[in-house]
Design a protein around this motif. Structure first.
Motif, PDB file in Angstrom:
ATOM      1  N   SER A  11       0.831  -1.199   0.000  1.00 56.17           N
ATOM      2  CA  SER A  11       0.000   0.000   0.000  1.00 56.17           C
ATOM      3  C   SER A  11       0.866   1.250   0.000  1.00 56.17           C
ATOM      4  O   SER A  11       2.074   1.193   0.187  1.00 56.17           O
ATOM      5  CB  SER A  11      -0.917   0.003   1.226  1.00 56.17           C
ATOM      6  N   PHE A  12       0.195   2.351  -0.210  1.00 58.40           N
ATOM      7  CA  PHE A  12       0.836   3.663  -0.191  1.00 58.40           C
ATOM      8  C   PHE A  12      -0.105   4.592   0.550  1.00 58.40           C
ATOM      9  O   PHE A  12      -1.322   4.540   0.362  1.00 58.40           O
ATOM     10  CB  PHE A  12       1.076   4.159  -1.612  1.00 58.40           C
ATOM     11  N   HIS A  45       1.336   6.529  -6.130  1.00 58.68           N
ATOM     12  CA  HIS A  45       1.708   5.156  -5.808  1.00 58.68           C
ATOM     13  C   HIS A  45       2.449   4.509  -6.981  1.00 58.68           C
ATOM     14  O   HIS A  45       3.492   3.876  -6.807  1.00 58.68           O
ATOM     15  CB  HIS A  45       0.463   4.353  -5.432  1.00 58.68           C
ATOM     16  N   TRP A  46       1.921   4.655  -8.198  1.00 52.78           N
ATOM     17  CA  TRP A  46       2.591   4.104  -9.379  1.00 52.78           C
ATOM     18  C   TRP A  46       3.989   4.694  -9.530  1.00 52.78           C
ATOM     19  O   TRP A  46       4.959   3.980  -9.785  1.00 52.78           O
ATOM     20  CB  TRP A  46       1.747   4.369 -10.621  1.00 52.78           C
ATOM     21  N   ASN A  47       4.115   6.005  -9.339  1.00 51.74           N
ATOM     22  CA  ASN A  47       5.418   6.653  -9.472  1.00 51.74           C
ATOM     23  C   ASN A  47       6.399   6.173  -8.409  1.00 51.74           C
ATOM     24  O   ASN A  47       7.605   6.126  -8.658  1.00 51.74           O
ATOM     25  CB  ASN A  47       5.279   8.169  -9.435  1.00 51.74           C
ATOM     26  N   ARG A  48       5.906   5.818  -7.252  1.00 51.93           N
ATOM     27  CA  ARG A  48       6.767   5.288  -6.187  1.00 51.93           C
ATOM     28  C   ARG A  48       7.213   3.865  -6.504  1.00 51.93           C
ATOM     29  O   ARG A  48       8.346   3.479  -6.248  1.00 51.93           O
ATOM     30  CB  ARG A  48       6.000   5.336  -4.866  1.00 51.93           C
ATOM     31  N   LEU A  49       6.313   3.053  -7.062  1.00 56.69           N
ATOM     32  CA  LEU A  49       6.608   1.645  -7.334  1.00 56.69           C
ATOM     33  C   LEU A  49       7.467   1.427  -8.571  1.00 56.69           C
ATOM     34  O   LEU A  49       8.355   0.578  -8.569  1.00 56.69           O
ATOM     35  CB  LEU A  49       5.300   0.859  -7.525  1.00 56.69           C
ATOM     36  N   LEU A  54      10.152   1.867 -16.500  1.00 54.34           N
ATOM     37  CA  LEU A  54       8.775   1.355 -16.606  1.00 54.34           C
ATOM     38  C   LEU A  54       7.785   2.494 -16.832  1.00 54.34           C
ATOM     39  O   LEU A  54       6.847   2.359 -17.609  1.00 54.34           O
ATOM     40  CB  LEU A  54       8.378   0.572 -15.351  1.00 54.34           C
ATOM     41  N   ARG A  55       8.001   3.620 -16.146  1.00 53.23           N
ATOM     42  CA  ARG A  55       7.093   4.759 -16.319  1.00 53.23           C
ATOM     43  C   ARG A  55       7.185   5.324 -17.731  1.00 53.23           C
ATOM     44  O   ARG A  55       6.204   5.854 -18.245  1.00 53.23           O
ATOM     45  CB  ARG A  55       7.370   5.831 -15.265  1.00 53.23           C
ATOM     46  N   ALA A  56       8.336   5.210 -18.361  1.00 51.32           N
ATOM     47  CA  ALA A  56       8.478   5.669 -19.751  1.00 51.32           C
ATOM     48  C   ALA A  56       7.824   4.693 -20.728  1.00 51.32           C
ATOM     49  O   ALA A  56       7.345   5.096 -21.785  1.00 51.32           O
ATOM     50  CB  ALA A  56       9.949   5.852 -20.094  1.00 51.32           C
ATOM     51  N   LYS A  57       7.790   3.426 -20.358  1.00 53.57           N
ATOM     52  CA  LYS A  57       7.272   2.389 -21.248  1.00 53.57           C
ATOM     53  C   LYS A  57       5.752   2.227 -21.158  1.00 53.57           C
ATOM     54  O   LYS A  57       5.099   1.893 -22.145  1.00 53.57           O
ATOM     55  CB  LYS A  57       7.947   1.059 -20.911  1.00 53.57           C
ATOM     56  N   ILE A 130       5.356  -5.960 -13.897  1.00 53.54           N
ATOM     57  CA  ILE A 130       4.473  -4.979 -13.265  1.00 53.54           C
ATOM     58  C   ILE A 130       3.643  -5.623 -12.168  1.00 53.54           C
ATOM     59  O   ILE A 130       3.485  -5.054 -11.085  1.00 53.54           O
ATOM     60  CB  ILE A 130       3.571  -4.314 -14.325  1.00 53.54           C
ATOM     61  N   LEU A 131       3.135  -6.806 -12.417  1.00 55.61           N
ATOM     62  CA  LEU A 131       2.323  -7.497 -11.426  1.00 55.61           C
ATOM     63  C   LEU A 131       3.076  -7.682 -10.112  1.00 55.61           C
ATOM     64  O   LEU A 131       2.518  -7.494  -9.035  1.00 55.61           O
ATOM     65  CB  LEU A 131       1.885  -8.845 -11.983  1.00 55.61           C
ATOM     66  N   SER A 132       4.363  -7.987 -10.195  1.00 54.43           N
ATOM     67  CA  SER A 132       5.153  -8.184  -8.971  1.00 54.43           C
ATOM     68  C   SER A 132       5.292  -6.881  -8.178  1.00 54.43           C
ATOM     69  O   SER A 132       5.378  -6.910  -6.963  1.00 54.43           O
ATOM     70  CB  SER A 132       6.525  -8.756  -9.307  1.00 54.43           C
ATOM     71  N   LEU A 133       5.301  -5.748  -8.860  1.00 55.26           N
ATOM     72  CA  LEU A 133       5.351  -4.468  -8.159  1.00 55.26           C
ATOM     73  C   LEU A 133       4.063  -4.180  -7.401  1.00 55.26           C
ATOM     74  O   LEU A 133       4.065  -3.605  -6.316  1.00 55.26           O
ATOM     75  CB  LEU A 133       5.562  -3.320  -9.152  1.00 55.26           C
ATOM     76  N   LEU A 134       2.939  -4.567  -8.010  1.00 51.39           N
ATOM     77  CA  LEU A 134       1.635  -4.208  -7.482  1.00 51.39           C
ATOM     78  C   LEU A 134       1.150  -5.116  -6.359  1.00 51.39           C
ATOM     79  O   LEU A 134       0.410  -4.677  -5.483  1.00 51.39           O
ATOM     80  CB  LEU A 134       0.593  -4.232  -8.613  1.00 51.39           C
ATOM     81  N   THR A 135       1.548  -6.389  -6.414  1.00 57.61           N
ATOM     82  CA  THR A 135       0.890  -7.359  -5.535  1.00 57.61           C
ATOM     83  C   THR A 135       1.813  -8.172  -4.645  1.00 57.61           C
ATOM     84  O   THR A 135       1.316  -8.896  -3.791  1.00 57.61           O
ATOM     85  CB  THR A 135       0.042  -8.342  -6.357  1.00 57.61           C
TER      86      THR A 135
END
Length: 136
Positions: A11-12, A45-49, A54-57, A130-135
């Motif tokens: 979480s964030f 939260h996305w920018n932190r993770l 990845l943010r450029a892609k 990406i999934l590993s970053l989120l969950t």
């Protein structure tokens, strides 16, 4: 009050005070402002993770918001806002946001987001990177 975020989730969280420009004619936070805060914490939260690469892609676009307005916030209230990601499948991911003032719940929201590949501007499957970053 339920536990937010649920135990074991990534979480964030951040806190801030309600400002005068957040209020409507009834002197409480306007519903549109809550929606802006939902978007703001999701982006933070996305920018932190995610790494700069990845943010450029990839980027996310919202497909749907659901918000339950439970109580009102007023000028000077300190808002606790927390977000976490729930189910992610295919190109879609559900993000949850909870806001409170002390023990008083303000809103519960869930938003469905779609992952977009920047180079094609098209939806793309959420892969393990990406999934590993989120969950996890």
């Amino acid at each position: 009050m339920n536990q937010y975020p649920p135990e074991g989730t990534i979480s964030f969280e951040y806190r801030f005070k309600v400002q005068e420009h957040d209020l409507d004619a009834l002197n409480h936070v306007n519903n549109v402002v809550y929606l802006k805060w939902v978007n703001d914490i999701s982006e933070k939260h996305w920018n932190r993770l995610a790494s700069p690469e990845l943010r450029a892609k990839y980027f996310w676009v919202v497909l749907r918001h659901e918000i339950d307005y439970l109580n009102q916030a007023r000028l000077g209230d300190e808002i606790r806002i927390v977000t976490w990601v729930g189910e992610s499948r295919g190109v879609r991911s559900v993000r949850h946001v909870h806001m409170s003032v002390g023990e008083k719940e303000l809103i519960r929201a869930s938003s469905t987001w779609c992952l977009i590949e920047a180079s094609t501007q098209r939806p793309t499957r959420i892969k393990e990177d990406i999934l590993s970053l989120l969950t996890n």
